[in-house]
Design a protein around this motif. Sequence first.
Motif, mmCIF file in Angstrom:
data_model
loop_
_atom_site.group_PDB
_atom_site.id
_atom_site.type_symbol
_atom_site.label_atom_id
_atom_site.label_comp_id
_atom_site.label_asym_id
_atom_site.label_seq_id
_atom_site.Cartn_x
_atom_site.Cartn_y
_atom_site.Cartn_z
ATOM 1 N N TRP A 81 0.817 -1.212 0.000
ATOM 2 C CA TRP A 81 0.000 0.000 0.000
ATOM 3 C C TRP A 81 0.856 1.269 0.000
ATOM 4 C CZ3 TRP A 81 -3.943 -1.591 4.379
ATOM 5 C CH2 TRP A 81 -4.750 -2.631 3.892
ATOM 6 N N THR A 82 2.152 1.125 -0.181
ATOM 7 C CA THR A 82 3.034 2.287 -0.214
ATOM 8 C C THR A 82 3.021 2.923 -1.604
ATOM 9 O OG1 THR A 82 4.487 1.302 1.448
ATOM 10 C CG2 THR A 82 5.395 3.088 0.125
ATOM 11 N N ALA A 83 2.753 4.222 -1.671
ATOM 12 C CA ALA A 83 2.805 4.942 -2.943
ATOM 13 C C ALA A 83 4.262 5.237 -3.303
ATOM 14 C CB ALA A 83 2.017 6.244 -2.844
ATOM 15 N N ARG A 84 4.553 5.217 -4.609
ATOM 16 C CA ARG A 84 5.931 5.412 -5.045
ATOM 17 C C ARG A 84 6.046 6.545 -6.057
ATOM 18 N NH1 ARG A 84 9.577 0.232 -5.658
ATOM 19 N NH2 ARG A 84 11.002 1.988 -5.401
ATOM 20 N N ASP A 85 5.246 7.587 -5.851
ATOM 21 C CA ASP A 85 5.198 8.687 -6.815
ATOM 22 C C ASP A 85 5.825 9.972 -6.289
ATOM 23 O OD1 ASP A 85 3.299 9.169 -4.885
ATOM 24 O OD2 ASP A 85 1.630 9.441 -6.280
ATOM 25 N N ALA A 86 6.654 9.881 -5.240
ATOM 26 C CA ALA A 86 7.295 11.084 -4.687
ATOM 27 C C ALA A 86 8.775 10.786 -4.454
ATOM 28 C CB ALA A 86 6.593 11.523 -3.404
ATOM 29 N N GLU A 87 9.267 10.955 -3.242
ATOM 30 C CA GLU A 87 10.668 10.683 -2.939
ATOM 31 C C GLU A 87 10.796 10.174 -1.516
ATOM 32 O OE1 GLU A 87 13.306 14.032 -2.551
ATOM 33 O OE2 GLU A 87 11.687 15.366 -1.942
ATOM 34 N N LEU A 88 11.866 9.465 -1.258
ATOM 35 C CA LEU A 88 12.215 9.047 0.086
ATOM 36 C C LEU A 88 12.906 10.218 0.767
ATOM 37 C CD1 LEU A 88 12.384 6.714 2.169
ATOM 38 C CD2 LEU A 88 14.606 6.142 1.169
ATOM 39 N N THR A 89 12.302 10.739 1.815
ATOM 40 C CA THR A 89 12.828 11.939 2.462
ATOM 41 C C THR A 89 14.005 11.611 3.376
ATOM 42 O OG1 THR A 89 11.188 11.718 4.237
ATOM 43 C CG2 THR A 89 10.603 13.112 2.353
ATOM 44 N N THR A 90 14.644 12.659 3.894
ATOM 45 C CA THR A 90 15.819 12.518 4.742
ATOM 46 C C THR A 90 15.576 13.172 6.096
ATOM 47 O OG1 THR A 90 17.314 12.528 2.835
ATOM 48 C CG2 THR A 90 18.287 13.064 4.964
ATOM 49 N N ALA A 91 16.066 12.536 7.149
ATOM 50 C CA ALA A 91 16.072 13.131 8.489
ATOM 51 C C ALA A 91 17.504 13.176 8.999
ATOM 52 C CB ALA A 91 15.200 12.322 9.454
ATOM 53 N N VAL A 92 17.880 14.305 9.574
ATOM 54 C CA VAL A 92 19.200 14.466 10.178
ATOM 55 C C VAL A 92 19.048 14.316 11.687
ATOM 56 C CG1 VAL A 92 21.174 15.997 10.495
ATOM 57 C CG2 VAL A 92 19.909 16.009 8.329
ATOM 58 N N VAL A 93 19.764 13.345 12.251
ATOM 59 C CA VAL A 93 19.690 13.052 13.678
ATOM 60 C C VAL A 93 20.999 13.480 14.331
ATOM 61 C CG1 VAL A 93 19.331 11.269 15.430
ATOM 62 C CG2 VAL A 93 18.206 11.062 13.197
ATOM 63 N N LEU A 94 20.929 14.417 15.277
ATOM 64 C CA LEU A 94 22.097 14.843 16.044
ATOM 65 C C LEU A 94 22.098 14.071 17.355
ATOM 66 C CD1 LEU A 94 21.843 18.722 15.506
ATOM 67 C CD2 LEU A 94 23.044 17.022 14.096
ATOM 68 N N LEU A 95 23.145 13.281 17.583
ATOM 69 C CA LEU A 95 23.178 12.336 18.701
ATOM 70 C C LEU A 95 24.380 12.590 19.593
ATOM 71 C CD1 LEU A 95 21.961 9.725 19.982
ATOM 72 C CD2 LEU A 95 23.503 8.450 18.484
ATOM 73 N N THR A 96 24.123 12.731 20.915
ATOM 74 C CA THR A 96 25.194 12.951 21.888
ATOM 75 C C THR A 96 25.602 11.631 22.534
ATOM 76 O OG1 THR A 96 23.682 13.363 23.728
ATOM 77 C CG2 THR A 96 24.276 15.250 22.346
ATOM 78 N N PRO A 97 26.760 11.573 23.208
ATOM 79 C CA PRO A 97 27.229 10.322 23.802
ATOM 80 C C PRO A 97 26.277 9.720 24.836
ATOM 81 C CG PRO A 97 29.025 11.878 23.650
ATOM 82 C CD PRO A 97 27.785 12.631 23.285
ATOM 83 N N ASP A 98 25.453 10.545 25.493
ATOM 84 C CA ASP A 98 24.529 10.005 26.494
ATOM 85 C C ASP A 98 23.194 9.561 25.902
ATOM 86 O OD1 ASP A 98 23.433 12.446 25.885
ATOM 87 O OD2 ASP A 98 23.454 13.239 27.927
ATOM 88 N N GLY A 99 23.084 9.554 24.586
ATOM 89 C CA GLY A 99 21.885 9.056 23.938
ATOM 90 C C GLY A 99 20.827 10.085 23.637
ATOM 91 N N GLU A 100 21.036 11.343 24.039
ATOM 92 C CA GLU A 100 20.069 12.389 23.715
ATOM 93 C C GLU A 100 20.236 12.806 22.258
ATOM 94 O OE1 GLU A 100 17.536 13.716 25.548
ATOM 95 O OE2 GLU A 100 18.036 12.016 26.821
ATOM 96 N N ARG A 101 19.098 13.263 21.647
ATOM 97 C CA ARG A 101 19.198 13.612 20.249
ATOM 98 C C ARG A 101 18.220 14.708 19.870
ATOM 99 N NH1 ARG A 101 14.576 11.842 21.204
ATOM 100 N NH2 ARG A 101 13.466 10.280 20.031
ATOM 101 N N SER A 102 18.548 15.387 18.783
ATOM 102 C CA SER A 102 17.640 16.312 18.116
ATOM 103 C C SER A 102 17.499 15.845 16.675
ATOM 104 C CB SER A 102 18.171 17.743 18.154
ATOM 105 O OG SER A 102 18.183 18.250 19.465
ATOM 106 N N ILE A 103 16.303 16.046 16.096
ATOM 107 C CA ILE A 103 16.030 15.537 14.761
ATOM 108 C C ILE A 103 15.538 16.664 13.863
ATOM 109 C CG2 ILE A 103 14.656 13.913 13.399
ATOM 110 C CD1 ILE A 103 14.502 12.127 15.851
#
Length: 306
Positions: A81-103
């Motif tokens: 049921w996945t449409a294939r008429d656009a694009e696969l988007t990108t996410a940038v994940v900023l990850l610190t040594p203690d496991g915290e992150r911003s996306i």
Amino acid sequence: MIVFCGYANTDLTVRIPVLPGPGARVQATGVQYGEGGMAANASVAAARMGADARFAGVVGSDALSTAFLGTLAAEGVGTGWTARDAELTTAVVLLTPDGERSIISQDDAVDTGHIAGVLRAAREAGADWLYLDGYRFPAAAAVLASQPDRPRVVVDLDGCDGPEATRAALSAADHAIGGRAQLTEFVGDDNALVRVAVEHRVYLVVTDGPRGWTLLTPAGERHDGEAITVDAVDATGAGDCFAGTYCAELDRGTAPLEAARFAAVAAGLSCTRPGARDGMPRRDAVTAYLQARSGPQPAHSQGEER
């Protein structure tokens, strides 16, 4: 059957010593590409719990998108049921040594027309549950309201960009999951959260990382649970793991309270390995953990709707 409609993306994970502030320059200690997206990740978590999980997002017709869907299929997730008429988007994940992150995420092509089509297909296929991420609101609320015979809806409120979107999602959902900081900002304190759960007749799970979780019921009941203690390596995807596992447990007929308890263990275990999906456990690992440790054992509430 659970249909997961929402984000699919390539994750660019950048390891850094600290999350940067405005105007700051931080030296990366590592850069890694992987596969992610809230709905796609949650579908994998559900499949690893033994659920009949289908992914119904939007990607492209390119080789990268084909590989992405192939990875989901290898996990046992249906991708038809996945449409294939656009694009696969990108996410940038900023990850610190203690496991915290911003996306930082890129918008995708899952619009109301796509959601309406997925709803029709889900209904015709006899699906029991539909998962949506919070990015679809408030627009998705009208689509859901127009189909009263739809599957029951679980909304991951992460992604809602303000009070209007959050309340629209709560009004449309049968079950909703959201982080405490976001819900406090957009809805209010615990008393306000209880009121909205009752007002919208929604089971609301409030997650708070290592501080645990709270389930608020349509009857105004409150149940608190603890997070398990782990050596966190990477918290990326832990919320998606919680959501997918919670959906899988509901689909098994588990009461919401026990579903949240089970999902909390899965989410905790998922933090012990790097990457959004690599650490997501299978059902037997969660069951073994619960059997091996006394852990928090919240009492069942009688008469809860599933």
